[in-house]
Write a protein that holds these residues in place. Sequence first.
Motif, PDB file in Angstrom:
ATOM      1  N   ASP A 276      15.726 -17.753  98.884  1.00  0.00           N
ATOM      2  CA  ASP A 276      16.653 -18.664  99.539  1.00  0.00           C
ATOM      3  C   ASP A 276      16.637 -19.954  98.732  1.00  0.00           C
ATOM      4  O   ASP A 276      15.729 -20.776  98.873  1.00  0.00           O
ATOM      5  N   THR A 277      17.623 -20.127  97.860  1.00  0.00           N
ATOM      6  CA  THR A 277      17.606 -21.276  96.952  1.00  0.00           C
ATOM      7  C   THR A 277      17.835 -22.602  97.665  1.00  0.00           C
ATOM      8  O   THR A 277      17.690 -23.666  97.047  1.00  0.00           O
ATOM      9  N   THR A 278      18.178 -22.552  98.954  1.00  0.00           N
ATOM     10  CA  THR A 278      18.333 -23.803  99.719  1.00  0.00           C
ATOM     11  C   THR A 278      17.010 -24.249 100.340  1.00  0.00           C
ATOM     12  O   THR A 278      16.958 -25.290 100.994  1.00  0.00           O
ATOM     13  N   PRO A 281      14.066 -28.394  97.206  1.00  0.00           N
ATOM     14  CA  PRO A 281      14.957 -29.344  96.536  1.00  0.00           C
ATOM     15  C   PRO A 281      15.022 -29.089  95.032  1.00  0.00           C
ATOM     16  O   PRO A 281      14.000 -28.857  94.382  1.00  0.00           O
ATOM     17  N   SER A 297      25.506 -22.271  88.397  1.00  0.00           N
ATOM     18  CA  SER A 297      24.223 -22.198  89.099  1.00  0.00           C
ATOM     19  C   SER A 297      23.472 -20.935  88.715  1.00  0.00           C
ATOM     20  O   SER A 297      22.246 -20.948  88.568  1.00  0.00           O
ATOM     21  N   GLY A 347      22.303 -18.309  98.337  1.00  0.00           N
ATOM     22  CA  GLY A 347      22.601 -19.723  98.534  1.00  0.00           C
ATOM     23  C   GLY A 347      23.173 -20.438  97.334  1.00  0.00           C
ATOM     24  O   GLY A 347      23.389 -21.652  97.384  1.00  0.00           O
TER      25      GLY A 347
END
Length: 348
Positions: A276-278, A281, A297, A347
Amino acid sequence: MNEPRAYAAAGVDIAARSKFAKSLPGILAQARRPEVLSDAGPFSGLFRLGDTYRDPVLSASADGIGTKVKLHLAADRLDLCGPDILGHSINDILVCGAEPIFFLDYIAGNGLTTEQKLTLVEGVARACAEAGCALLGGETADMPDVYAPGEFDLAGFIVGVVERDRIIDGSKVAAGDVMLGIPSSGLHTNGFSLARKVLDICNGEPMEETRRRLEERPAVLGGGSLGEALLTTHRPYHRQVGPVMERIHGMAHITGGGYVENVPRILPEGVTAEFDTTAWPVLPIFQLIQQRGEISSEEMYEVFNMGIGLVLMVSPDDAEAVQAAIPEALRIGRVRGWTGRPVELRGL
């Protein structure tokens, strides 16, 4: 003899090299362990494992710090090369459960001064001492016509040890495992060829212009300079991970190749690592590189660590205990059944 020396004229000064070599015993002494049986000077270093271990297995790795050396040279921060190569090397053997025991360095260049060489080796020695790793020896080579005048490269060779029944090879990784990420400090030692091109730094301009560009303070860096962000050293993680090693099923050091290349190296067949790249930070330096380079990305996560230096895979029952031991560790994903790809980046 005061006659001109032919070898020195060819680019290799034996007198200067001899002066440099005389300084080495004192430098190596900074990073000595009781198991070391040799001083600087012999043809090889000697290290006694002794009877501390039940069934010891040696883990070895070799690596460099890539074109980051060009930034070290431009910023006159050759002292940072040691922490960079040690951090990278320690993490590469850490992922199998090994503790570092000794290290050797290799410096090759053209026209480095004795002072520059000493700064490089002293930086390695200090980093070794901080890591509890012996600097057992090394090689410094003058190579005119191979390197451009004033340029150099640094490589390192590390050896660690792990008990055979404590090797971490990913075989315990299973669907349902939690993935924890320990933050990086920045680029570490990977992706600098792309970063230099995108940021137009150490990209063929004169040295004075490079130094000026290193002082740039883009707003996204929050007041920090470009040089500070790029030269932040590679974090070693063995101190944080050591106390919880027995709870870890697998580890991946996020270096060159990002998540797509490094994570599959520790996965057994039949599972996918889903991130989960979210969940963490993205560091400002990566935001800057992506903005200026107009990089997708997907490619950013294929090249850079994007803010996570080490990925741990642990049982859901152990995740809380590992996070308690490593408070900065973040839950960044899970291991699930095979989806058709070894790594999924959600994400983006």
